[in-house]
Design a protein around this motif. Structure first.
Motif, PDB file in Angstrom:
ATOM      1  N   LYS A  65      21.886   0.327   1.254  1.00 37.43           N
ATOM      2  CA  LYS A  65      22.266  -0.283   2.402  1.00 37.43           C
ATOM      3  C   LYS A  65      23.422   1.008   2.679  1.00 37.43           C
ATOM      4  N   THR A  66      23.478   1.225   1.599  1.00 38.44           N
ATOM      5  CA  THR A  66      25.158   2.777   2.036  1.00 38.44           C
ATOM      6  C   THR A  66      24.477   3.939   1.857  1.00 38.44           C
ATOM      7  N   ASN A  67      22.985   3.816   1.755  1.00 41.28           N
ATOM      8  CA  ASN A  67      22.379   5.603   1.736  1.00 41.28           C
ATOM      9  C   ASN A  67      22.047   5.784   3.554  1.00 41.28           C
ATOM     10  N   SER A  68      21.951   6.445   4.014  1.00 44.23           N
ATOM     11  CA  SER A  68      21.910   6.667   5.836  1.00 44.23           C
ATOM     12  C   SER A  68      20.457   6.621   5.867  1.00 44.23           C
ATOM     13  N   LEU A  69      20.018   6.076   7.187  1.00 47.80           N
ATOM     14  CA  LEU A  69      18.682   5.386   7.302  1.00 47.80           C
ATOM     15  C   LEU A  69      17.608   6.572   6.503  1.00 47.80           C
ATOM     16  N   LYS A  70      17.896   8.758   6.959  1.00 45.26           N
ATOM     17  CA  LYS A  70      17.052   9.091   6.573  1.00 45.26           C
ATOM     18  C   LYS A  70      16.534   8.986   5.297  1.00 45.26           C
ATOM     19  N   GLU A  71      17.740   8.505   3.899  1.00 45.01           N
ATOM     20  CA  GLU A  71      17.226   8.345   2.652  1.00 45.01           C
ATOM     21  C   GLU A  71      16.250   7.883   2.398  1.00 45.01           C
ATOM     22  N   GLN A  72      17.263   6.460   3.111  1.00 43.07           N
ATOM     23  CA  GLN A  72      16.008   5.128   2.822  1.00 43.07           C
ATOM     24  C   GLN A  72      14.438   4.893   3.847  1.00 43.07           C
ATOM     25  N   TRP A  73      14.045   5.354   4.691  1.00 42.21           N
ATOM     26  CA  TRP A  73      13.008   5.692   5.185  1.00 42.21           C
ATOM     27  C   TRP A  73      12.265   6.871   4.061  1.00 42.21           C
ATOM     28  N   LEU A  74      12.986   7.946   3.308  1.00 44.07           N
ATOM     29  CA  LEU A  74      12.392   9.000   2.460  1.00 44.07           C
ATOM     30  C   LEU A  74      12.023   8.478   1.142  1.00 44.07           C
ATOM     31  N   ASP A  75      12.698   7.155   0.673  1.00 41.39           N
ATOM     32  CA  ASP A  75      12.698   6.732  -0.677  1.00 41.39           C
ATOM     33  C   ASP A  75      11.777   5.168  -0.593  1.00 41.39           C
ATOM     34  N   PHE A  76      11.297   4.553   0.832  1.00 49.41           N
ATOM     35  CA  PHE A  76      10.810   3.656   0.860  1.00 49.41           C
ATOM     36  C   PHE A  76       8.877   4.957   0.705  1.00 49.41           C
ATOM     37  N   LEU A  77       9.031   5.658   1.683  1.00 51.05           N
ATOM     38  CA  LEU A  77       7.705   6.298   1.351  1.00 51.05           C
ATOM     39  C   LEU A  77       6.930   6.392   0.245  1.00 51.05           C
ATOM     40  N   ILE A  78       8.063   6.871  -0.885  1.00 49.95           N
ATOM     41  CA  ILE A  78       8.240   7.661  -2.245  1.00 49.95           C
ATOM     42  C   ILE A  78       7.946   6.212  -3.144  1.00 49.95           C
ATOM     43  N   LYS A  79       8.512   5.174  -2.542  1.00 44.65           N
ATOM     44  CA  LYS A  79       8.263   3.669  -4.139  1.00 44.65           C
ATOM     45  C   LYS A  79       7.680   2.521  -3.676  1.00 44.65           C
ATOM     46  N   CYS A  80       7.349   2.522  -2.173  1.00 45.87           N
ATOM     47  CA  CYS A  80       6.841   1.484  -1.639  1.00 45.87           C
ATOM     48  C   CYS A  80       5.690   1.180  -2.682  1.00 45.87           C
ATOM     49  N   SER A  81       4.718   1.754  -2.746  1.00 45.60           N
ATOM     50  CA  SER A  81       3.270   1.427  -3.832  1.00 45.60           C
ATOM     51  C   SER A  81       3.869   0.598  -4.722  1.00 45.60           C
ATOM     52  N   LYS A  82       5.157   1.227  -5.108  1.00 42.64           N
ATOM     53  CA  LYS A  82       5.129   0.642  -6.723  1.00 42.64           C
ATOM     54  C   LYS A  82       6.155  -0.416  -6.773  1.00 42.64           C
ATOM     55  N   ALA A 135       0.612  -1.174  -0.078  1.00 44.76           N
ATOM     56  CA  ALA A 135      -0.125   0.468  -0.092  1.00 44.76           C
ATOM     57  C   ALA A 135       0.935   1.287  -0.071  1.00 44.76           C
ATOM     58  N   ASP A 136       0.280   2.073  -0.494  1.00 45.47           N
ATOM     59  CA  ASP A 136       0.696   3.737  -0.852  1.00 45.47           C
ATOM     60  C   ASP A 136       1.239   4.407   0.942  1.00 45.47           C
ATOM     61  N   PRO A 137       2.350   4.038   1.661  1.00 44.70           N
ATOM     62  CA  PRO A 137       2.466   4.468   3.340  1.00 44.70           C
ATOM     63  C   PRO A 137       1.615   6.100   3.375  1.00 44.70           C
ATOM     64  N   THR A 138       1.555   6.774   2.791  1.00 48.42           N
ATOM     65  CA  THR A 138       1.262   8.601   2.932  1.00 48.42           C
ATOM     66  C   THR A 138      -0.135   8.451   2.730  1.00 48.42           C
ATOM     67  N   TYR A 139      -0.544   7.713   3.024  1.00 51.38           N
ATOM     68  CA  TYR A 139      -2.334   8.150   2.980  1.00 51.38           C
ATOM     69  C   TYR A 139      -2.543   8.130   4.524  1.00 51.38           C
ATOM     70  N   LYS A 192      12.755  -2.646   5.846  1.00 51.21           N
ATOM     71  CA  LYS A 192      11.746  -4.234   5.431  1.00 51.21           C
ATOM     72  C   LYS A 192      10.685  -4.222   6.699  1.00 51.21           C
ATOM     73  N   LYS A 193      10.473  -3.677   7.490  1.00 53.53           N
ATOM     74  CA  LYS A 193       9.462  -4.115   7.869  1.00 53.53           C
ATOM     75  C   LYS A 193       8.321  -3.319   7.490  1.00 53.53           C
ATOM     76  N   GLY A 194       9.350  -2.067   7.468  1.00 53.49           N
ATOM     77  CA  GLY A 194       8.018  -1.128   6.934  1.00 53.49           C
ATOM     78  C   GLY A 194       7.128  -1.733   5.661  1.00 53.49           C
ATOM     79  N   TYR A 195       7.887  -2.209   4.901  1.00 57.02           N
ATOM     80  CA  TYR A 195       7.423  -2.834   3.419  1.00 57.02           C
ATOM     81  C   TYR A 195       5.920  -3.828   4.336  1.00 57.02           C
ATOM     82  N   ASN A 196       6.534  -4.941   5.143  1.00 55.16           N
ATOM     83  CA  ASN A 196       5.971  -5.615   5.510  1.00 55.16           C
ATOM     84  C   ASN A 196       4.447  -5.925   6.103  1.00 55.16           C
ATOM     85  N   ILE A 197       4.680  -4.176   6.749  1.00 56.07           N
ATOM     86  CA  ILE A 197       3.109  -3.619   7.496  1.00 56.07           C
ATOM     87  C   ILE A 197       2.451  -3.763   6.380  1.00 56.07           C
TER      88      ILE A 197
END
Length: 286
Positions: A215-232, A37-41, A245-250
């Motif tokens: 993983k080579t990026n900061s957690l900040k960058e990974q979280w922002l990337d997750f919020l954008i790409k999760c639903s895609k 799902a899109d986590p930004t709803y 990964k836990k965020g994706y599973n949720i």
């Protein structure tokens, strides 16, 4: 007579096709499959970051986005704490109110928001003043220095906030930190308790358009990337932090209880003002 009937039928068919074409142009289609799902709803944002079951996910997000390290690192959170008097303040349905405890046992108040309105920036100042005012109980007027917590408004937006008359000089920065300043010395007011942090996801996309976040990026960058790409995403990416990964599973729609799924659909219909089609289908595993 038969010829007139045929012409009439053609007119009806032509009118129907025009109406169907217009409907398809105006209607968004949301396809819900066994994906993410899109986590930004509103409902999914709260499901991910507003649940006691996912405290570790919320703590990771806050520490990374707010740059909390060392003694200021958050170790525990209470979601919608009674110590935060925010009832009736915010008309932003996607808001999550959090009382945080740091390594040094400091209490920090955070309100997470993700619903843009044209008057969002002025209203965020009103929210801040009311959140802080609510921290001081009756009879504690002489204790403002200790009763008032460091308070943060964290806004994560799918639309750009700083635009039009609110445009900043640097139009490309996706992360904006705001604190009250002394104009003459350009330093933060001593003893300041008010902090705003804004993230504009479209500008993050532009800044990292040619970068593969892993993983080579900061957690900040990974979280922002997750919020954008999760639903895609079709699958959970391999080379990312375990907490992401836990965020994706949720966000896996297939893992939701049916009642939660119905609630999500209801919220989506409200957000899209009914202008949406919901299509359920099964994607067979390869």
């Amino acid at each position: 007579m038969e010829k007139e009937s045929t012409q009439e039928d053609r007119k009806v068919m032509k009118k129907r096709k025009i109406e169907e074409k217009k409907e398809n142009q105006e209607t968004k289609v949301l396809e819900i499959a066994e994906t993410f799902a899109d986590p930004t709803y509103d409902v999914t944002f709260k499901m991910l970051f507003g649940s006691d079951k996912n405290k570790d996910v919320l703590i990771s997000l806050l520490n990374s986005l707010l740059d909390f390290k060392g003694a200021k690192q958050i170790v525990d959170v209470t979601i919608n704490s009674s110590d935060l008097n925010v009832e009736g303040i915010s008309d932003i349905k996607g808001a999550v109110d959090v009382l945080c405890t740091t390594k040094s046992n400091q209490k920090i108040a955070v309100e997470m928001q993700r619903k843009y309105k044209d008057y969002f920036l002025p209203r965020s100042q009103e929210y801040m003043s009311k959140i802080i005012a609510g921290q001081v109980k009756e009879g504690e007027g002489q204790q403002y220095d200790t009763a008032v917590m460091d308070t943060y408004i964290l806004a994560i937006e799918k639309e750009n906030i700083f635009r039009g008359k609110y445009m900043l000089k640097d139009k490309g920065i996706f992360e904006v930190t705001v604190v009250p300043m002394v104009v003459e010395t350009q330093e933060e007011i001593p003893g300041n308790k008010m902090h705003w942090k804004f993230f504009e996801l479209p500008k993050f996309i532009k800044a990292y358009k040619s970068t593969e976040i892993d993983k080579t990026n900061s957690l900040k960058e990974q979280w922002l990337d997750f919020l954008i790409k999760c639903s895609k995403q079709a699958d959970i990416p391999d080379n990312i932090d375990e907490i992401i990964k836990k965020g994706y599973n949720i966000m896996k729609v297939a893992n939701w209880m049916f009642c939660v799924l119905l609630k999500a659909i209801k919220r989506l219909l409200l957000e899209c003002k009914g202008n949406i089609k919901i299509i359920f289908y099964h994607v067979p595993k390869s």
